[in-house]
Design a protein around this motif. Structure first.
Motif, short mmCIF file in Angstrom:
data_model
loop_
_atom_site.label_atom_id
_atom_site.label_comp_id
_atom_site.label_asym_id
_atom_site.label_seq_id
_atom_site.Cartn_x
_atom_site.Cartn_y
_atom_site.Cartn_z
N GLN A 1 0.84 -1.20 0.00
CA GLN A 1 0.00 0.00 0.00
C GLN A 1 0.87 1.25 0.00
N GLU A 2 1.89 1.24 0.84
CA GLU A 2 2.80 2.38 0.93
C GLU A 2 3.62 2.52 -0.36
N MET A 3 4.13 1.40 -0.86
CA MET A 3 4.95 1.42 -2.06
C MET A 3 4.17 1.91 -3.27
N ASN A 4 2.93 1.48 -3.39
CA ASN A 4 2.12 1.84 -4.56
C ASN A 4 1.71 3.31 -4.57
N GLU A 5 1.80 3.96 -3.42
CA GLU A 5 1.54 5.40 -3.37
C GLU A 5 2.74 6.20 -3.88
N LYS A 6 3.92 5.54 -3.87
CA LYS A 6 5.15 6.22 -4.24
C LYS A 6 5.67 5.83 -5.62
N SER A 7 5.31 4.63 -6.09
CA SER A 7 5.93 4.08 -7.30
C SER A 7 4.99 3.08 -7.97
N GLU A 8 5.21 2.87 -9.27
CA GLU A 8 4.45 1.87 -10.02
C GLU A 8 5.17 0.52 -10.05
N ASP B 1 24.76 7.50 -7.22
CA ASP B 1 23.37 7.84 -7.52
C ASP B 1 22.43 7.38 -6.41
N PHE B 2 22.75 6.23 -5.80
CA PHE B 2 21.91 5.69 -4.73
C PHE B 2 22.08 6.48 -3.44
N GLY B 3 23.32 6.90 -3.16
CA GLY B 3 23.58 7.69 -1.97
C GLY B 3 24.18 6.91 -0.81
N ASP B 4 24.60 5.66 -1.04
CA ASP B 4 25.18 4.87 0.03
C ASP B 4 25.87 3.65 -0.59
N GLU B 5 26.70 2.96 0.22
CA GLU B 5 27.35 1.75 -0.24
C GLU B 5 26.35 0.59 -0.27
N LEU B 6 26.49 -0.28 -1.24
CA LEU B 6 25.64 -1.45 -1.38
C LEU B 6 26.43 -2.72 -1.08
N ASP B 7 25.73 -3.78 -0.86
CA ASP B 7 26.35 -5.08 -0.59
C ASP B 7 26.38 -5.88 -1.89
N ILE C 1 12.98 2.65 -4.25
CA ILE C 1 12.78 3.66 -5.29
C ILE C 1 14.13 4.24 -5.72
N LYS C 2 14.98 4.59 -4.77
CA LYS C 2 16.32 5.10 -5.10
C LYS C 2 17.16 4.03 -5.80
N PHE C 3 17.03 2.82 -5.33
CA PHE C 3 17.79 1.68 -5.85
C PHE C 3 17.45 1.45 -7.33
N GLU C 4 16.17 1.41 -7.63
CA GLU C 4 15.73 1.16 -9.01
C GLU C 4 16.17 2.28 -9.94
N ARG C 5 16.09 3.52 -9.45
CA ARG C 5 16.53 4.66 -10.26
C ARG C 5 18.03 4.60 -10.54
N ALA C 6 18.82 4.22 -9.52
CA ALA C 6 20.27 4.17 -9.68
C ALA C 6 20.70 3.07 -10.65
N LEU C 7 19.90 1.99 -10.73
CA LEU C 7 20.26 0.86 -11.58
C LEU C 7 19.68 0.94 -12.98
N LYS C 8 18.63 1.71 -13.14
CA LYS C 8 17.86 1.68 -14.39
C LYS C 8 18.73 1.94 -15.62
N GLY C 9 19.48 3.05 -15.60
CA GLY C 9 20.30 3.40 -16.74
C GLY C 9 21.45 2.42 -16.95
N VAL C 10 22.01 1.94 -15.84
CA VAL C 10 23.13 1.00 -15.92
C VAL C 10 22.68 -0.31 -16.55
N LEU C 11 21.52 -0.81 -16.14
CA LEU C 11 21.02 -2.07 -16.69
C LEU C 11 20.78 -1.92 -18.18
N LYS C 12 20.28 -0.77 -18.57
CA LYS C 12 20.04 -0.54 -20.02
C LYS C 12 21.35 -0.61 -20.79
N ASP C 13 22.39 0.01 -20.23
CA ASP C 13 23.70 0.00 -20.91
C ASP C 13 24.31 -1.42 -20.91
N VAL C 14 24.20 -2.10 -19.77
CA VAL C 14 24.82 -3.42 -19.62
C VAL C 14 24.15 -4.46 -20.52
#
Length: 369
Positions: free
Chosen positions: A237-244, A308-314, A353-366
């Motif tokens: 419910q919370e996610m769908n208010e912020k993103s598709e 782009d994400f704003g933090d280190e990932l695992d 939401i931040k995660f998907e945005r940070a990866l979106k362009g990279v996945l397209k290129d990769v």
């Protein structure tokens, strides 16, 4: 038992023996054979203790204690040439004693066994690997009725009659007949499940379950599954208010839900347990080599993605597994503590939401490469 001589086109008798005349002993031999290969019992089991005596106010010892693939405790009683009259009564006593063992008790019992065997592994890790569950907080042990397996060369009529009666009354019991043979000084061991008869086992279980359903009205209570469904409902419910991104995803009883990224074999995942919450990109396109190559190509963009994400990932390449993941964690929270839900939901939705945005362009290129 017969050996077929193909050259002479004849069946040669193999000598049937008793354990006694072969000088085999219950604990020294039969028990050790089972510990080293539970296929003797017709299924995959994890032995967690032998000669278990951890019962209050009694010095009794059960032969072997095991866990099956559903996390149920299995009481195993071994006899040699004769089952004896009291094996069913002994097994039922031990099952009743073990019914009160908690998840923590079982872990400690198994850890002592590993230590006694000189095995340096941790009980939690081995249990998770055996049950195929990632996190020990998700493991359920001894949550169902205990099972009994009795093994002997011969079963007395009073034993088989009682076992059949118990099976009909929803006690999970199995009798395995073992017979040693000798051929040219080689010892062969034949095993046969006599109760329940293998061909009729599925049918008998279905009948027993049907009877049980007719007799028992299940109480409505919140289980682990319903807790997760409630949590995912609120999160979505919370996610769908912020993103598709998760718009077409339904709540699940599992500890994860996922959605497609737009590329085959790449999925965005939410994961929750009793210890943490996690978001991730799960990479599994079928072939291990392809998955690792794709992970490595994405990894070359690590600095850009994390910026782009704003933090280190695992970054988990998971060399021994088929898939790989890129993850972000929130530790020391539990899906089973409703007070943690607001923090978990805020963390997971905003991070995804931040995660998907940070990866979106990279996945397209990769993926183009």
């Amino acid at each position: 038992m017969f050996l077929i001589d193909k050259e002479k086109n004849e069946a040669v008798s193999i000598s049937k023996k008793s354990f006694q005349e072969l000088e085999f002993r219950e604990r020294k031999h039969l028990q050790e054979w089972i510990c080293k290969n539970t296929d003797i019992l017709g299924e995959r089991l994890l032995i967690i203790q032998k000669e278990f005596s951890g019962f209050d106010d009694t010095k009794e010892r059960l032969d072997l204690l095991a866990i099956d693939e559903n996390g149920s405790l299995v009481i195993i009683e071994n006899k040699l040439d004769d089952s004896g009259r009291d094996v069913v009564w002994q097994s039922l006593k031990y099952a009743s004693y073990c019914s009160g063992l908690t998840k923590s008790d079982i872990k400690d019992i198994f850890q002592r066994y590993l230590d006694e065997q000189g095995n340096n592994e941790y009980a939690e890790k081995v249990l998770c690997e055996f049950l195929g569950i990632e996190d020990f907080s998700e493991v359920e042990l001894n949550s169902d009725d205990q099972r009994i397996i009795m093994i002997a060369a011969n079963f007395r009529k009073e034993v088989t009659s009682t076992a059949m009666w118990l099976l009909d009354h929803h006690i999970k019991i199995k009798c395995i007949k073992v017979t040693p043979y000798e051929l040219n000084k080689q010892i062969l061991l034949d095993t046969e499940q006599i109760i329940p008869i293998v061909d009729a086992e599925e049918y008998l279980i279905k009948i027993a379950n049907k009877k049980q359903e007719e007799l028992i009205h299940k109480e409505k209570k919140q289980t682990r599954h319903t807790i997760r469904i409630d949590f995912w409902t609120k999160l979505l419910q919370e996610m769908n208010e912020k993103s598709e991104l998760f718009r077409n995803i339904s709540p699940s009883k599992d500890n994860w839900i996922g959605c497609g990224s737009g590329y085959s074999g790449l999925a965005y995942m939410f994961v929750v347990t009793g210890n943490y919450a996690r978001i991730e990109l799960w990479i599994n396109r079928g072939l291990q080599e392809e998955n690792k190559e794709l992970f490595d190509r994405i990894y070359t963009y690590k600095e850009r993605i994390e910026s782009d994400f704003g933090d280190e990932l695992d970054w988990q390449r998971l060399d021994e597994g088929k898939g790989s993941r890129i993850a972000y964690w929130l530790k020391e929270v539990s899906v089973f503590n409703e007070e943690d839900w607001p923090q978990m939901i805020e963390f997971m939705t905003s991070s995804m939401i931040k995660f998907e945005r940070a990866l979106k362009g990279v996945l397209k290129d990769v993926i183009k490469k």
